[in-house]
Motif scaffolding. Structure first.
Motif, PDB file in Angstrom:
ATOM      1  N   HIS A  27       2.585  23.860  -0.517  1.00 13.25           N
ATOM      2  CA  HIS A  27       3.360  23.852  -1.762  1.00 13.25           C
ATOM      3  C   HIS A  27       3.262  25.208  -2.465  1.00 13.25           C
ATOM      4  O   HIS A  27       2.174  25.728  -2.659  1.00 13.25           O
ATOM      5  CB  HIS A  27       2.876  22.752  -2.714  1.00 13.25           C
ATOM      6  CG  HIS A  27       3.331  21.390  -2.316  1.00 13.25           C
ATOM      7  ND1 HIS A  27       3.003  20.256  -3.020  1.00 13.25           N
ATOM      8  CD2 HIS A  27       4.127  20.978  -1.282  1.00 13.25           C
ATOM      9  CE1 HIS A  27       3.554  19.190  -2.425  1.00 13.25           C
ATOM     10  NE2 HIS A  27       4.237  19.604  -1.379  1.00 13.25           N
ATOM     11  N   ALA A  28       4.418  25.750  -2.855  1.00 10.79           N
ATOM     12  CA  ALA A  28       4.437  27.044  -3.547  1.00 10.79           C
ATOM     13  C   ALA A  28       4.327  26.872  -5.057  1.00 10.79           C
ATOM     14  O   ALA A  28       4.087  27.838  -5.769  1.00 10.79           O
ATOM     15  CB  ALA A  28       5.715  27.808  -3.204  1.00 10.79           C
ATOM     16  N   ALA A  29       4.515  25.645  -5.568  1.00  8.42           N
ATOM     17  CA  ALA A  29       4.492  25.469  -7.022  1.00  8.42           C
ATOM     18  C   ALA A  29       4.144  24.040  -7.419  1.00  8.42           C
ATOM     19  O   ALA A  29       4.305  23.105  -6.629  1.00  8.42           O
ATOM     20  CB  ALA A  29       5.847  25.849  -7.619  1.00  8.42           C
ATOM     21  N   ALA A  30       3.664  23.926  -8.663  1.00 13.84           N
ATOM     22  CA  ALA A  30       3.447  22.612  -9.274  1.00 13.84           C
ATOM     23  C   ALA A  30       4.242  22.561 -10.569  1.00 13.84           C
ATOM     24  O   ALA A  30       4.310  23.555 -11.303  1.00 13.84           O
ATOM     25  CB  ALA A  30       1.956  22.398  -9.563  1.00 13.84           C
ATOM     26  N   PHE A  31       4.857  21.409 -10.836  1.00 12.44           N
ATOM     27  CA  PHE A  31       5.628  21.181 -12.064  1.00 12.44           C
ATOM     28  C   PHE A  31       5.225  19.831 -12.633  1.00 12.44           C
ATOM     29  O   PHE A  31       4.551  19.048 -11.981  1.00 12.44           O
ATOM     30  CB  PHE A  31       7.135  21.111 -11.775  1.00 12.44           C
ATOM     31  CG  PHE A  31       7.682  22.278 -11.024  1.00 12.44           C
ATOM     32  CD1 PHE A  31       8.042  23.444 -11.694  1.00 12.44           C
ATOM     33  CD2 PHE A  31       7.871  22.221  -9.646  1.00 12.44           C
ATOM     34  CE1 PHE A  31       8.570  24.528 -10.997  1.00 12.44           C
ATOM     35  CE2 PHE A  31       8.398  23.299  -8.938  1.00 12.44           C
ATOM     36  CZ  PHE A  31       8.748  24.452  -9.625  1.00 12.44           C
ATOM     37  N   HIS A  71      12.845  20.601  -4.047  1.00 11.86           N
ATOM     38  CA  HIS A  71      12.942  19.155  -3.890  1.00 11.86           C
ATOM     39  C   HIS A  71      11.953  18.646  -2.843  1.00 11.86           C
ATOM     40  O   HIS A  71      11.942  19.122  -1.707  1.00 11.86           O
ATOM     41  CB  HIS A  71      14.362  18.741  -3.499  1.00 11.86           C
ATOM     42  CG  HIS A  71      14.465  17.282  -3.181  1.00 11.86           C
ATOM     43  ND1 HIS A  71      14.623  16.798  -1.897  1.00 11.86           N
ATOM     44  CD2 HIS A  71      14.360  16.191  -3.981  1.00 11.86           C
ATOM     45  CE1 HIS A  71      14.638  15.474  -1.935  1.00 11.86           C
ATOM     46  NE2 HIS A  71      14.482  15.084  -3.180  1.00 11.86           N
ATOM     47  N   GLY A  72      11.093  17.695  -3.242  1.00 16.09           N
ATOM     48  CA  GLY A  72      10.133  17.096  -2.313  1.00 16.09           C
ATOM     49  C   GLY A  72       9.042  18.047  -1.843  1.00 16.09           C
ATOM     50  O   GLY A  72       8.279  17.712  -0.941  1.00 16.09           O
ATOM     51  N   LYS A  73       8.958  19.243  -2.455  1.00 16.93           N
ATOM     52  CA  LYS A  73       7.986  20.229  -1.971  1.00 16.93           C
ATOM     53  C   LYS A  73       7.191  20.830  -3.120  1.00 16.93           C
ATOM     54  O   LYS A  73       7.003  22.038  -3.172  1.00 16.93           O
ATOM     55  CB  LYS A  73       8.716  21.377  -1.244  1.00 16.93           C
ATOM     56  CG  LYS A  73       9.340  20.982   0.077  1.00 16.93           C
ATOM     57  CD  LYS A  73       9.550  22.197   0.984  1.00 16.93           C
ATOM     58  CE  LYS A  73      10.612  23.138   0.488  1.00 16.93           C
ATOM     59  NZ  LYS A  73      11.962  22.794   0.987  1.00 16.93           N
ATOM     60  N   TYR A  74       6.792  20.012  -4.078  1.00 19.93           N
ATOM     61  CA  TYR A  74       5.978  20.569  -5.162  1.00 19.93           C
ATOM     62  C   TYR A  74       4.852  19.612  -5.521  1.00 19.93           C
ATOM     63  O   TYR A  74       4.927  18.419  -5.254  1.00 19.93           O
ATOM     64  CB  TYR A  74       6.834  20.887  -6.393  1.00 19.93           C
ATOM     65  CG  TYR A  74       7.484  19.682  -7.051  1.00 19.93           C
ATOM     66  CD1 TYR A  74       6.846  18.998  -8.089  1.00 19.93           C
ATOM     67  CD2 TYR A  74       8.742  19.235  -6.654  1.00 19.93           C
ATOM     68  CE1 TYR A  74       7.437  17.900  -8.698  1.00 19.93           C
ATOM     69  CE2 TYR A  74       9.341  18.135  -7.266  1.00 19.93           C
ATOM     70  CZ  TYR A  74       8.677  17.470  -8.280  1.00 19.93           C
ATOM     71  OH  TYR A  74       9.257  16.390  -8.880  1.00 19.93           O
ATOM     72  N   VAL A  97       6.960  25.091 -17.314  1.00 18.09           N
ATOM     73  CA  VAL A  97       5.528  25.272 -17.066  1.00 18.09           C
ATOM     74  C   VAL A  97       5.351  25.192 -15.553  1.00 18.09           C
ATOM     75  O   VAL A  97       5.686  24.178 -14.938  1.00 18.09           O
ATOM     76  CB  VAL A  97       4.684  24.163 -17.750  1.00 18.09           C
ATOM     77  CG1 VAL A  97       3.200  24.323 -17.400  1.00 18.09           C
ATOM     78  CG2 VAL A  97       4.886  24.181 -19.263  1.00 18.09           C
ATOM     79  N   ILE A  98       4.892  26.289 -14.962  1.00 14.76           N
ATOM     80  CA  ILE A  98       4.755  26.340 -13.505  1.00 14.76           C
ATOM     81  C   ILE A  98       3.375  26.885 -13.138  1.00 14.76           C
ATOM     82  O   ILE A  98       2.921  27.859 -13.733  1.00 14.76           O
ATOM     83  CB  ILE A  98       5.802  27.301 -12.867  1.00 14.76           C
ATOM     84  CG1 ILE A  98       7.220  26.975 -13.351  1.00 14.76           C
ATOM     85  CG2 ILE A  98       5.729  27.257 -11.335  1.00 14.76           C
ATOM     86  CD1 ILE A  98       8.280  27.994 -12.891  1.00 14.76           C
ATOM     87  N   VAL A  99       2.729  26.236 -12.188  1.00 12.27           N
ATOM     88  CA  VAL A  99       1.550  26.833 -11.561  1.00 12.27           C
ATOM     89  C   VAL A  99       1.998  27.170 -10.146  1.00 12.27           C
ATOM     90  O   VAL A  99       2.446  26.283  -9.404  1.00 12.27           O
ATOM     91  CB  VAL A  99       0.347  25.860 -11.537  1.00 12.27           C
ATOM     92  CG1 VAL A  99      -0.869  26.545 -10.906  1.00 12.27           C
ATOM     93  CG2 VAL A  99       0.014  25.394 -12.954  1.00 12.27           C
ATOM     94  N   ALA A 100       1.947  28.462  -9.780  1.00 15.67           N
ATOM     95  CA  ALA A 100       2.543  28.879  -8.515  1.00 15.67           C
ATOM     96  C   ALA A 100       1.540  29.553  -7.601  1.00 15.67           C
ATOM     97  O   ALA A 100       0.641  30.258  -8.061  1.00 15.67           O
ATOM     98  CB  ALA A 100       3.718  29.821  -8.792  1.00 15.67           C
ATOM     99  N   ASN A 101       1.729  29.334  -6.295  1.00 11.96           N
ATOM    100  CA  ASN A 101       0.917  29.981  -5.276  1.00 11.96           C
ATOM    101  C   ASN A 101       1.757  31.103  -4.660  1.00 11.96           C
ATOM    102  O   ASN A 101       2.752  30.845  -3.983  1.00 11.96           O
ATOM    103  CB  ASN A 101       0.512  28.949  -4.219  1.00 11.96           C
ATOM    104  CG  ASN A 101      -0.257  29.581  -3.065  1.00 11.96           C
ATOM    105  OD1 ASN A 101       0.064  30.659  -2.589  1.00 11.96           O
ATOM    106  ND2 ASN A 101      -1.282  28.885  -2.609  1.00 11.96           N
ATOM    107  N   MET A 102       1.364  32.354  -4.920  1.00 11.60           N
ATOM    108  CA  MET A 102       2.180  33.501  -4.516  1.00 11.60           C
ATOM    109  C   MET A 102       2.272  33.669  -2.995  1.00 11.60           C
ATOM    110  O   MET A 102       3.289  34.099  -2.471  1.00 11.60           O
ATOM    111  CB  MET A 102       1.637  34.792  -5.134  1.00 11.60           C
ATOM    112  CG  MET A 102       1.784  34.848  -6.645  1.00 11.60           C
ATOM    113  SD  MET A 102       3.517  34.907  -7.209  1.00 11.60           S
ATOM    114  CE  MET A 102       3.833  33.202  -7.605  1.00 11.60           C
ATOM    115  N   THR A 103       1.192  33.323  -2.297  1.00  8.81           N
ATOM    116  CA  THR A 103       1.198  33.456  -0.839  1.00  8.81           C
ATOM    117  C   THR A 103       2.260  32.551  -0.236  1.00  8.81           C
ATOM    118  O   THR A 103       3.081  32.968   0.587  1.00  8.81           O
ATOM    119  CB  THR A 103      -0.195  33.102  -0.270  1.00  8.81           C
ATOM    120  OG1 THR A 103      -1.162  33.884  -0.974  1.00  8.81           O
ATOM    121  CG2 THR A 103      -0.280  33.395   1.210  1.00  8.81           C
ATOM    122  N   GLU A 104       2.261  31.290  -0.672  1.00  6.88           N
ATOM    123  CA  GLU A 104       3.258  30.326  -0.175  1.00  6.88           C
ATOM    124  C   GLU A 104       4.669  30.741  -0.615  1.00  6.88           C
ATOM    125  O   GLU A 104       5.635  30.602   0.125  1.00  6.88           O
ATOM    126  CB  GLU A 104       2.963  28.911  -0.697  1.00  6.88           C
ATOM    127  CG  GLU A 104       1.913  28.171   0.080  1.00  6.88           C
ATOM    128  CD  GLU A 104       2.289  27.930   1.541  1.00  6.88           C
ATOM    129  OE1 GLU A 104       3.500  27.884   1.880  1.00  6.88           O
ATOM    130  OE2 GLU A 104       1.375  27.792   2.367  1.00  6.88           O
TER     131      GLU A 104
END
Length: 312
Positions: A139-143, A240-243, A192-199
């Motif tokens: 997952h590249a992000a959380a919402f 969609h379906g990937k957070y 509000v986003i928590v993101a993983n830069m590598t992904e």
């Protein structure tokens, strides 16, 4: 003996926030609330356009915020050329800085995990908690989901808020139907986003978002929708379906949706983060729960930015 200084051991928490002309007080209150409620080592990335950067820098350096660690980064709106349809109904949604969240890896270097926040929020909890949000592998992000807040269900019904994909995407268009996403799928709010830069880089998220922006210019897939989802819609498609999920108390929203819908005081005290998404911003009038926001506002030493209040 090689003893690391405590500074180096303590992880830096990068927080990205935009400083747009006319809304700068929002960014200031957000920064002030985060800084005041944590012991963590926060580094603020303040993103602006060339014309607004000197103002925000002066505001910080000449106020009690001069203690914060920050970098000012210029966003070049040329990257958006040909990717935005002019939408006359809500021009404010087309401000270039609305799209900063699409370009996080370009603006923030050398951090694995990044928090992005809209300017119309305040944080009442410790930002470390939000930063510690777990992202599932891949997952590249959380919402925060739009259907996860019992207290907002009443409000959603009363003021017709968008909380499904149907409120953001035009299901009459073949390109949207071809996605195979049910229109009743719960949307999420990318304020509000928590993101993983590598992904993010690995999955080329920015490229995917740009592709949908371009398709929208050609086929008008979402601009005209009620949700004003110009920056939200491409994200709804790409993620969609990937957070992963952010704890709902870390994104209590819709405070700016209507000038007279109020939450219970108890509920607002429990909230870790408040978001005035909608038209009624807490630095303007009318708006609700402005006292909670003003608590963190730091007046503009240059006097350029003024709060709009009934007596002003």
């Amino acid at each position: 003996v090689d003893l690391e200084s405590p500074e180096e051991m303590e992880e830096e928490i990068p927080v990205v926030i935009c400083a747009a002309a006319g809304r700068m007080g929002g960014a200031i209150a957000a920064i002030s609330s985060i800084y005041s409620n944590t012991e963590a080592n926060v580094l603020f990335y303040i993103i602006g356009l060339k014309t607004t950067i000197p103002h925000i820098r002066k505001w910080i350096e000449n106020s009690k915020l001069k203690e914060i660690k920050f970098k000012v980064v210029e966003f070049n709106p040329m990257v958006l050329k040909g990717k935005i349809r002019q939408d006359a109904s809500r021009p404010e949604l087309l401000q270039p800085l609305n799209f900063v969240r699409f370009y996080l890896p370009l603006l923030v270097q050398k951090h694995e995990k990044v928090i992005y926040l809209d300017d119309d929020i305040i944080v009442q909890g410790d930002i470390q908690e939000l930063y510690d949000t777990k992202l599932a592998p891949g997952h590249a992000a959380a919402f925060s989901d739009d259907c996860d807040l019992p207290s907002t269900h009443e409000m959603v019904r009363s003021v017709g808020m968008q909380n499904t994909y149907m409120g953001f995407l035009d299901y009459r268009k073949q390109a949207i139907r071809d996605l195979g996403i049910s229109p009743s799928t719960c949307s999420f709010n990318p304020g509000v986003i928590v993101a993983n830069m590598t992904e993010w880089k690995h999955q080329r998220i920015t490229k995917q978002l740009e592709k949908w922006m371009q398709r929208n210019v050609e086929e008008n897939l979402y601009s005209s929708t009620l949700g004003g989802g110009v920056a939200t819609s491409p994200m709804l498609i790409v993620f969609h379906g990937k957070y992963s999920s952010i704890n709902p108390m870390w994104h209590i929203r819709h405070l700016g949706w209507s000038p007279d819908t109020r939450y219970s005081e108890h509920f607002l005290q429990e909230a870790k983060l408040l978001h005035w998404n909608g038209r009624y911003k807490p630095w303007d009038y009318p708006s609700v729960h402005t006292d909670l926001w003003e608590n963190w506002f730091v007046p503009d030493p240059s006097g350029k930015f003024k709060l709009t209040r009934p007596d002003s």
